[in-house]
Design a protein around this motif. Structure first.
Motif, PDB file in Angstrom:
ATOM      1  N   ILE A   1       0.846  -1.201   0.000  1.00 34.17           N
ATOM      2  CA  ILE A   1       0.000   0.000   0.000  1.00 34.17           C
ATOM      3  C   ILE A   1       0.878   1.245   0.000  1.00 34.17           C
ATOM      4  O   ILE A   1       0.639   2.203  -0.724  1.00 34.17           O
TER       5      ILE A   1
ATOM      6  N   PHE B   1       2.028  10.252   0.244  1.00 35.54           N
ATOM      7  CA  PHE B   1       2.503  10.191   1.621  1.00 35.54           C
ATOM      8  C   PHE B   1       3.156  11.452   2.110  1.00 35.54           C
ATOM      9  O   PHE B   1       3.335  11.650   3.279  1.00 35.54           O
TER      10      PHE B   1
ATOM     11  N   GLY C   1       2.499  14.884   2.848  1.00 38.79           N
ATOM     12  CA  GLY C   1       1.327  15.714   3.037  1.00 38.79           C
ATOM     13  C   GLY C   1       1.429  17.074   2.390  1.00 38.79           C
ATOM     14  O   GLY C   1       0.450  17.774   2.235  1.00 38.79           O
TER      15      GLY C   1
ATOM     16  N   ARG D   1      -9.436  13.516  -8.853  1.00 43.02           N
ATOM     17  CA  ARG D   1     -10.224  13.471 -10.070  1.00 43.02           C
ATOM     18  C   ARG D   1     -11.310  14.534 -10.028  1.00 43.02           C
ATOM     19  O   ARG D   1     -11.433  15.260  -9.069  1.00 43.02           O
TER      20      ARG D   1
ATOM     21  N   GLN E   1      -4.419  14.517  10.397  1.00 49.38           N
ATOM     22  CA  GLN E   1      -5.265  15.146   9.383  1.00 49.38           C
ATOM     23  C   GLN E   1      -4.416  15.986   8.434  1.00 49.38           C
ATOM     24  O   GLN E   1      -4.612  15.978   7.242  1.00 49.38           O
ATOM     25  N   LYS E   2      -3.445  16.678   9.024  1.00 47.86           N
ATOM     26  CA  LYS E   2      -2.595  17.554   8.227  1.00 47.86           C
ATOM     27  C   LYS E   2      -1.780  16.759   7.204  1.00 47.86           C
ATOM     28  O   LYS E   2      -1.665  17.122   6.046  1.00 47.86           O
ATOM     29  N   LEU E   3      -1.241  15.654   7.682  1.00 53.93           N
ATOM     30  CA  LEU E   3      -0.342  14.892   6.825  1.00 53.93           C
ATOM     31  C   LEU E   3      -1.080  13.923   5.896  1.00 53.93           C
ATOM     32  O   LEU E   3      -0.699  13.730   4.750  1.00 53.93           O
ATOM     33  N   TYR E   4      -2.147  13.334   6.415  1.00 53.68           N
ATOM     34  CA  TYR E   4      -2.794  12.277   5.642  1.00 53.68           C
ATOM     35  C   TYR E   4      -4.254  12.548   5.310  1.00 53.68           C
ATOM     36  O   TYR E   4      -4.957  11.664   4.843  1.00 53.68           O
TER      37      TYR E   4
ATOM     38  N   ARG F   1      -5.860  14.457   3.031  1.00 54.86           N
ATOM     39  CA  ARG F   1      -6.290  14.312   1.639  1.00 54.86           C
ATOM     40  C   ARG F   1      -6.167  12.871   1.167  1.00 54.86           C
ATOM     41  O   ARG F   1      -6.962  12.370   0.393  1.00 54.86           O
ATOM     42  N   TYR F   2      -5.160  12.239   1.678  1.00 57.29           N
ATOM     43  CA  TYR F   2      -4.910  10.851   1.310  1.00 57.29           C
ATOM     44  C   TYR F   2      -6.069   9.958   1.768  1.00 57.29           C
ATOM     45  O   TYR F   2      -6.618   9.155   0.999  1.00 57.29           O
TER      46      TYR F   2
ATOM     47  N   LYS G   1      -9.242  10.736  -0.100  1.00 54.45           N
ATOM     48  CA  LYS G   1      -9.212  10.211  -1.467  1.00 54.45           C
ATOM     49  C   LYS G   1      -9.628   8.748  -1.493  1.00 54.45           C
ATOM     50  O   LYS G   1     -10.415   8.326  -2.343  1.00 54.45           O
ATOM     51  N   ILE G   2      -9.097   7.990  -0.547  1.00 56.36           N
ATOM     52  CA  ILE G   2      -9.465   6.579  -0.493  1.00 56.36           C
ATOM     53  C   ILE G   2     -10.975   6.444  -0.280  1.00 56.36           C
ATOM     54  O   ILE G   2     -11.657   5.680  -0.971  1.00 56.36           O
TER      55      ILE G   2
ATOM     56  N   ARG H   1     -13.253   8.657  -0.891  1.00 57.54           N
ATOM     57  CA  ARG H   1     -13.985   9.175  -2.043  1.00 57.54           C
ATOM     58  C   ARG H   1     -14.012   8.155  -3.171  1.00 57.54           C
ATOM     59  O   ARG H   1     -14.996   8.011  -3.881  1.00 57.54           O
ATOM     60  N   ASN H   2     -12.917   7.431  -3.324  1.00 56.79           N
ATOM     61  CA  ASN H   2     -12.880   6.395  -4.359  1.00 56.79           C
ATOM     62  C   ASN H   2     -13.978   5.366  -4.149  1.00 56.79           C
ATOM     63  O   ASN H   2     -14.547   4.828  -5.095  1.00 56.79           O
TER      64      ASN H   2
ATOM     65  N   ALA I   1       0.673   5.347   7.345  1.00 55.51           N
ATOM     66  CA  ALA I   1      -0.147   5.629   6.162  1.00 55.51           C
ATOM     67  C   ALA I   1      -0.963   4.411   5.763  1.00 55.51           C
ATOM     68  O   ALA I   1      -2.160   4.502   5.461  1.00 55.51           O
ATOM     69  N   ALA I   2      -0.333   3.266   5.760  1.00 54.75           N
ATOM     70  CA  ALA I   2      -1.039   2.049   5.381  1.00 54.75           C
ATOM     71  C   ALA I   2      -2.113   1.712   6.409  1.00 54.75           C
ATOM     72  O   ALA I   2      -3.213   1.265   6.068  1.00 54.75           O
TER      73      ALA I   2
ATOM     74  N   ALA J   1      -4.915   3.959   5.786  1.00 52.23           N
ATOM     75  CA  ALA J   1      -5.588   3.549   4.555  1.00 52.23           C
ATOM     76  C   ALA J   1      -6.566   2.429   4.832  1.00 52.23           C
ATOM     77  O   ALA J   1      -7.703   2.418   4.346  1.00 52.23           O
TER      78      ALA J   1
ATOM     79  N   ARG K   1     -10.518   2.693   4.496  1.00 51.51           N
ATOM     80  CA  ARG K   1     -11.165   1.786   3.552  1.00 51.51           C
ATOM     81  C   ARG K   1     -12.282   1.022   4.242  1.00 51.51           C
ATOM     82  O   ARG K   1     -13.407   0.912   3.737  1.00 51.51           O
TER      83      ARG K   1
ATOM     84  N   CYS L   1      -7.009   0.427  -2.875  1.00 58.20           N
ATOM     85  CA  CYS L   1      -7.287   1.848  -2.691  1.00 58.20           C
ATOM     86  C   CYS L   1      -8.506   2.314  -3.491  1.00 58.20           C
ATOM     87  O   CYS L   1      -8.928   3.457  -3.355  1.00 58.20           O
TER      88      CYS L   1
END
Lengths: 629, 186
Positions: A18, A26, A28, A35, B22-25, B27-28, B31-32, B34-35, B67-68, B71, B75, B146
């Motif tokens: 992942i 990763f 930030g 999209r 929240q600051k670092l991850y 959007r990440y 995004k997951i 939102r996908n 991060a994982a 994720a 998810r 993801c």
């Protein structure tokens, strides 16, 4: 489901994979490639896309305005230079050529593989097709407007749809499947390309068209057709968005036609234009603005029934009509009026408009387009047939909007229940209605039928409706009820109800209201309200926490008109100050956050954070709020 | 702030952990979500749920790769929400498609729960993924873990959408063959 189970299993793959896959995300500080915006579109936000779409579809109207050019463009050697502005430009020599040999075998095989893959993504009846159902030996090879990209278009064997591929470096890229249900004769296709902001291809196929391109907000394909009295998008995302070229009988029952500048033209001119469209069928009664039931009959009937001598008034104020065929194969029609005080607004007629079946008995409420919660507008009255075996009732929903400070906002939501009786007559009843009564200082009302109900009753009824109405669009109504309720704010008066609901939903932090009035106090000549925008709720250590993106105090005069607004930003915070930019309010009940001072011209605002309380004082001077803190 | 420092905040029950996550991850995670959900606001809420879930679970958990870990939480949260709201008209994200695509891998009649312990299958999938070229592995993970759209994967990996589709198709076939060969009839 096995697929779901397997999908869940994949969650347990090694973390390093992942990390490897999402390595771009990763850091930030680096923006993630996002999209196309999928933000929930509000009715107001949708105006711009609609404008864009209108531009697209209006441009589709070139089919009428540029008849000659189209006709000429059908002949390969007759390449009239367009001389038009970019927004209506179209290509010279634009008649595409049907070719037998489009690409090499490997290319076609790749296309076949893509089709097999991509067909799964379509929800249409084409889902059952496979590559063998496509005529790979017949197709079109075409270029886009700047000649940079080639497109390959293959018909299905039934010639009721085309598969479009973009050819890039001899690799096909699947663009889409278009024109379901359209009988396509490849010898009768025209092409035009809009060179403006919304460039697209336009294939005119008999009386229908396929448009595809990459215009903003209209990316993808729109199937437009001549339908009833207008050139309409039939599969577009914006419902009944029509071009400017149309004829109709919506006004005074005389056939009125318009050109691209919205100027009236005579029906004869319209027909003459129509005839230049070589593959259009003769304009029929449907094309020229007659609905499926005879509106004359219906208007006659209603005028007589309600003693209205000037029938033109009915035609002038008709707002919407729709038809359906009931189980007995009788065409029923629904007609809606607005601004006719002596008439209920919604009627149902049958027998080609000669039989009065009933009305919903709603008066004085203007009907507007409704937003279905996804990405499109619906017609103002969307008849939703119940999946009751006997089909004994259906719902009809609409909203009321009002212009406030130049913005159109939804102020009320109505659901009507239409009961179809055994003798095929119908009767209607108000079901759930809620909103703000603008004639009464914007007071929130919740009604079941004509009866005022409490918030908890409303929620109970809403839940019942949502649970019992097991049919396709019920979720939309339910969602709209939630959305509208949240927008209207205060009907969730008891915050504990929110708490309970959120717990049932298993949510920890979620937006509970887009706008909300948290509490109000009455002063001598004013009302002061504490309002929140984008109010979020959470529950930590058994303490409810509300975070608002924005808090403001609204000062209203005696008539309920807002005359001054000030933003308030309390100090202190549970999270770090920049936690999503939210302002925390921690309180089980917000009702006493505002407290009037003794002289009735001052008031205090109390904020509560996890660890302390904070007070801000205000006074009112010359109709303005002044902070004394 | 590094992952280690953020995890240290969690372990010390320092609320700044959430803000830093929240600051670092942010959007990440969004995004997951939102996908899967296809809806911006639900995605934001899911991401918020994930931060709180991390707050609730660290400690005792001490993820090696934050991060994982996020994720997976996101998810999971998004899938739960998707199930709850899957009859909802508005926006479904890519999950239905992805589930449909996976039918190529689990097309047999046997019940996956009966054929093997889940962790054995996962171990086998991990072994299979090790054998793949990095690009193919990324595409597979981005799609099926993801839940990214074909288009997004194409942008991210710098290959055409067609290439992504074809790669996914081939990897799925290979995975099915691999699992079958190892005795797992899914």
């Amino acid at each position: 489901m096995k697929n779901e189970k397997f999908f869940e299993l994949l969650e347990s793959v090694d973390d390093k994979f992942i990390e490897e896959a999402m390595i771009d995300d990763f850091d930030g500080t680096r923006p993630v490639e996002v999209r196309a915006e999928k933000t929930r579109i509000t009715p107001l936000k949708i105006i711009a896309p609609i404008a864009a779409c209108l531009a697209l579809v209006a441009a589709a109207g070139f089919a009428v305005s540029n008849f000659d050019k189209l006709t000429k463009s059908a002949t390969p050697n007759n390449s009239t230079s367009n001389g038009e502005t970019s927004s209506s430009a179209y290509m010279e020599n634009s008649a595409p050529v049907v070719v037998k040999e489009l690409a090499d075998t490997a290319f076609v095989n790749e296309c076949k593989e893509l089709v097999i893959l991509q067909l799964k993504e379509t929800s249409s009846s084409y889902k059952t097709l496979d590559a063998s159902d496509i005529s790979w030996d017949v197709g079109l090879l075409d270029m886009d407007f700047d000649g940079e990209d080639e497109y390959l278009i293959y018909p299905t064997k039934g010639r009721e749809g085309v598969f479009v591929f973009k050819k890039t470096q001899n690799e096909p890229e699947y663009i889409g499947l278009f024109g379901e249900g359209v009988e396509i004769d490849f010898n009768k296709i025209y092409k035009a390309v809009d060179g403006g902001n919304y460039y697209y291809y336009h294939y005119l196929i008999q009386e229908q068209s396929i448009v595809f391109g990459n215009g903003y907000s209209c990316e993808g394909i729109k199937l437009v057709s001549f339908e009833q009295d207008r050139i309409c998008e039939t599969q577009g995302i914006y419902g009944d968005v029509c071009s400017k070229y149309y004829c109709g009988k919506h006004f005074d029952n005389a056939l009125t036609c318009y050109d691209d500048n919205n100027n009236k033209i005579s029906p004869d001119d319209f027909k003459a234009l129509w005839k230049q469209y070589p593959y259009l069928p003769e304009p029929t009664i449907t094309h020229l603005g007659i609905s499926y039931f005879d509106i004359n009959n219906a208007m006659e009937l209603l005028a007589k029934k309600y003693g209205i001598s000037d029938k033109s008034k009915l035609f002038q104020n008709e707002f919407w009509r729709d038809t359906d065929i009931n189980n007995d194969n009788i065409t029923e029609g629904i007609i809606m009026f607005k601004d006719v005080p002596e008439l209920p607004d919604i009627y149902v007629v049958g027998d080609n408009g000669t039989k009065y079946l009933g009305s919903l008995g709603i008066t004085g409420k203007p009907f507007n387009q409704i937003w279905d919660g996804s990405d499109r507008y619906l017609p103002p009255a969307w008849i939703r047939q119940c999946q009751d075996e006997n089909e004994s009732f259906f719902y009809c929903t609409t909203t009321e909007t009002t212009i406030v400070d130049g913005e159109e906002i939804e102020t009320a939501w109505y659901i009507y229940k239409v009961i179809v009786n055994d003798d095929n007559t119908v009767s209607g009843e108000k079901y759930l209605n809620f909103g703000r009564d603008l004639s009464n200082g914007g007071k929130v009302f919740l009604k079941l039928g004509d009866r005022d109900i409490s918030a908890s009753e409303f929620i109970e009824e809403r839940n019942k409706f949502c649970k019992d109405s097991d049919y396709k669009f019920a979720e939309l109504d339910c969602e709209m009820m939630m959305e509208a309720g949240l927008n209207f704010g205060t009907f969730y008066k008891d915050i504990k109800e929110i708490d309970q609901e959120l717990r049932e939903l298993g949510s920890n932090l979620r937006r509970v209201r887009q706008r909300a009035t948290l509490c109000s106090v009455n002063l001598d000549d004013y009302q002061v309200s504490l309002c929140a925008e984008n109010l979020f709720y959470s529950n930590i250590d058994s303490k409810p926490i509300y975070c608002a993106e924005k808090l403001f105090i609204a000062l209203s005069d005696k008539d309920g008109k807002v005359i001054n607004i000030v933003d308030v930003k309390p100090q202190g915070s549970f999270f770090t100050e920049n936690f999503n930019g939210f302002t925390p309010i921690i309180k089980e009940n917000t009702d006493d956050m505002l407290a009037a001072g003794k002289d009735n011209t001052t008031f205090d605002l109390k904020f509560f954070t996890l660890n302390n309380a904070e007070k801000m004082s205000f006074s009112i001077e010359n109709d303005k709020l002044v902070s004394n803190s | 702030m590094t992952d280690t420092e953020i995890i240290e905040l969690y372990l010390r029950r320092d609320e700044r952990a959430i803000a830093e996550t929240q600051k670092l991850y942010g959007r990440y995670c969004e995004k997951i979500a939102r996908n899967i959900l296809g809806n911006e606001q639900d995605a934001q809420e899911c991401a918020n749920d994930a931060y709180f879930k991390a707050w609730d679970t660290i400690p005792p958990e001490r993820p090696k790769i934050l991060a994982a870990y996020l994720a997976k939480i996101t998810r999971n949260s998004a899938i739960s929400r998707y199930r709850r709201e899957k009859t909802e008209k508005r926006g479904h994200g890519t999950l239905p498609l992805i589930l449909d695509e996976l039918s190529d891998v689990v097309s047999g009649t046997a019940n996956i729960e009966k054929t093997a312990e889940d962790r054995e299958i996962i171990a086998e999938i991990n072994r299979f993924l090790e054998t793949l070229a990095e690009q193919k592995r990324r595409i597979f993970i981005l799609r099926f873990v993801c839940c990214e759209s074909i288009e997004d994967i194409a942008k991210r990996t710098g290959v055409s959408k067609n290439n992504v589709s074809v790669t996914l198709n081939r990897v799925k076939k290979q995975l099915k063959q691999h699992l079958n060969k190892e005795g797992y009839e899914l």
